[in-house]
Enzyme design. Structure first.
Site, PDB file in Angstrom:
ATOM      1  N   SER A 201     -15.655  -5.226  17.140  1.00 16.20           N
ATOM      2  CA  SER A 201     -15.590  -4.955  18.567  1.00 16.20           C
ATOM      3  C   SER A 201     -14.784  -6.052  19.278  1.00 16.20           C
ATOM      4  O   SER A 201     -13.683  -6.372  18.853  1.00 16.20           O
ATOM      5  CB  SER A 201     -17.006  -4.818  19.135  1.00 16.20           C
ATOM      6  OG  SER A 201     -16.990  -4.290  20.432  1.00 16.20           O
TER       7      SER A 201
ATOM      8  N   ASP B 230     -16.988   6.722  16.689  1.00 12.29           N
ATOM      9  CA  ASP B 230     -17.046   5.720  17.751  1.00 12.29           C
ATOM     10  C   ASP B 230     -16.192   6.168  18.928  1.00 12.29           C
ATOM     11  O   ASP B 230     -14.987   6.381  18.778  1.00 12.29           O
ATOM     12  CB  ASP B 230     -16.541   4.381  17.197  1.00 12.29           C
ATOM     13  CG  ASP B 230     -16.381   3.321  18.279  1.00 12.29           C
ATOM     14  OD1 ASP B 230     -16.984   3.463  19.351  1.00 12.29           O
ATOM     15  OD2 ASP B 230     -15.649   2.342  18.014  1.00 12.29           O
TER      16      ASP B 230
ATOM     17  N   HIS C  17     -20.052   2.644  16.547  1.00 12.39           N
ATOM     18  CA  HIS C  17     -19.666   1.332  17.061  1.00 12.39           C
ATOM     19  C   HIS C  17     -20.909   0.440  17.087  1.00 12.39           C
ATOM     20  O   HIS C  17     -21.730   0.539  17.978  1.00 12.39           O
ATOM     21  CB  HIS C  17     -19.122   1.473  18.490  1.00 12.39           C
ATOM     22  CG  HIS C  17     -18.441   0.247  19.006  1.00 12.39           C
ATOM     23  ND1 HIS C  17     -17.090   0.062  18.893  1.00 12.39           N
ATOM     24  CD2 HIS C  17     -18.902  -0.856  19.619  1.00 12.39           C
ATOM     25  CE1 HIS C  17     -16.752  -1.092  19.439  1.00 12.39           C
ATOM     26  NE2 HIS C  17     -17.845  -1.656  19.884  1.00 12.39           N
TER      27      HIS C  17
END
Length: 475
Positions: free
Chosen positions: A189, A399, A452
């Site tokens: 991320s 995601d 995610h």
């Protein structure tokens, strides 16, 4: 009659206690690390070696980063060492350790906040099966990292990355037995945005002959941010492909919005189309489009909780508890982490210095200064791979925060020749995702059913991917 403390005074006291640790007692720098053999909530001795400690990365302001070092289950003297950075807004690396790639996870069960700690269990798909992992609370202020001087919290992409380089230099100096091990920088991320820049800075030190000489071999990033608009712009084609926005809306956006400018509309028709897009986007779980939509478990301090922070002095009691999500929410474990990390026994066991953190929070959500001064990390990916370092870029294919379409697009934009065409990679005879390999040792992979971040949703597949790649084999 009990004296009343004005709200403004309470806020000032909170700022002084939380953001000005220079007012707390002096702590000796570079104290010896703590060898942790048991943890609250886990039954019995830990089945792995865990070391925790602090490393000073800013002498002037007294800023120290806290770390958890977990040795490989295999051969710790030969297996790779991975520095791991978690994502989010100044999120604690415990998120990476407990929810993604570490050897422990919470038992998901009702918790009554009765002073006990949430229970932990062994995670069979930990990446520590094949590598030693150095989990670091970064930047300063994340997790248990702290600064004595409030100026130490004012960092950004570049400065926090350079502090991590200092961290690595000092850590290896104090742990010379690991210097010969292959070393990788990893993160996901927002953490993935810093990884290639940090790796480049470490490589520059190696080329300059700096000591100690670190055996850097490459880096890996998962569901990574780049700072480029493609991270968010790719949501439009992704949601269209997933059947979340209609053909008509997709066509309207493409007709009236400038390509690459979806998120900053330049005309009324584009703005109206994106308003409709946002409404539909908000109907789904962003981390994984197939999961239940749940609220974010990371409360910001507010005037109500500030008063409780100042006036409630019971040690080990959570003073600003997060909202409790339903147990069938994927982030229920995030909720449990607050009660585990803020327990006095936990802090004592981990070697947390008293007075450095009034209260552990999973993520800070903008309440500490931070500069996003790496506008794009893509050039650092190019620099590192052209220098011969190995790279793995992977994405969970469900995601919607940073869709794989955007990641795949910027990887292709590097214009490296393909050496292994797009194909499925397998686990137990079934496709576990899809992958393509380029020259310069760059691999891109998707994880089927991943979100995610990918390891949180597909731990077995991600361990298989990581273990194959880290030892130089094909996926």
């Amino acid at each position: 009659m009990e004296a009343q403390v004005p709200g403004a005074t309470l806020r000032l006291v909170f700022v002084l206690l939380f953001f000005f640790p220079a007012l707390i007692p002096f702590f000796p720098a570079e104290a010896a690390p703590t060898l942790v053999t048991t943890l609250p909530g886990f039954d019995g001795d830990l089945p792995f070696r865990l070391e925790t400690g602090y490393v000073t990365v800013d002498e002037e302001n007294g800023a120290e980063l806290f770390y958890y070092f977990i040795e490989s289950d295999g051969d710790p003297r030969r297996d790779p060492v991975v520095l791991w950075l978690t994502g989010g807004d100044r999120c604690s690396v415990l998120s990476g350790l407990f929810f993604e790639i570490g050897p422990l996870k919470f038992i998901i069960e009702p918790y009554d906040q009765n002073g006990t700690v949430p229970r932990l269990q062994y995670h069979p798909y930990s990446w520590t099966k094949v590598a030693s992992i150095l989990f670091v609370d970064s930047p300063v202020g994340a997790g248990f990292s702290f600064s004595r001087n409030p100026n130490g919290y004012d960092v950004g992409d570049v400065s926090s990355s350079l502090q991590l380089k200092t961290f690595i230099t000092k850590w290896f100096t104090e742990h010379p037995d690991y210097l010969a091990n292959p070393f990788y920088v990893g993160g996901d991320s927002l953490g993935g945005k810093l990884v290639p820049f940090l790796a480049q800075k470490i490589s520059e030190d190696i080329e300059a002959g700096s000591s100690p000489v670190i055996n850097l071999k490459g880096y890996l990033v998962g569901n990574p941010a780049t700072g480029e608009s493609i991270d968010g712009e790719s949501r439009v084609p992704f949601l269209h492909g997933m059947g979340i926005i209609s053909d008509q809306l997709y066509e309207t956006i493409n007709e009236h919005c400038q390509a690459g400018k979806y998120l900053t509309p330049k005309n009324m028709l584009c703005a109206q189309a994106m308003e409709k897009f946002d409404i539909l986007y908000d109907e789904i779980s962003h981390p994984h489009v197939l999961y239940k939509k749940c609220f974010y478990v990371s409360p910001r301090p507010n005037s109500a909780t500030i008063e409780r922070k100042i006036l409630k002095e019971e040690a080990g009691v959570l003073k600003s508890p997060p909202p409790r999500p339903p147990m069938d929410c994927q982030n229920y474990g995030n909720y449990l982490s607050y009660f585990w990390a803020n327990n006095n026994i936990t802090r004592e066991t981990l070697g947390i210095r008293k007075g450095t953190k009034d209260e552990w929070v999973r993520c800070h959500d903008g309440d500490l200064p931070y500069s996003s001064d790496i506008m794009s990390s893509i050039k650092y990916h190019r620099n590192m791979t052209t220098r011969g370092y190995r790279a793995l870029v992977y994405s969970g294919d469900h995601d919607a925060v940073i869709p794989f379409l955007g990641t795949q697009s910027w990887v292709r934009s590097l214009n490296f020749p393909i050496v292994d065409e797009w194909r499925a990679w397998h686990l137990d005879g079934q496709s576990a995702g899809f992958t393509v390999t380029y020259t310069n040792n760059l691999t891109f992979a998707t994880i089927k059913g991943g979100g995610h971040t990918a390891p949180e949703y597909q731990p077995e597949r991600c361990l298989s991917m990581f273990s194959r790649w880290i030892y130089g084999g094909p996926l």
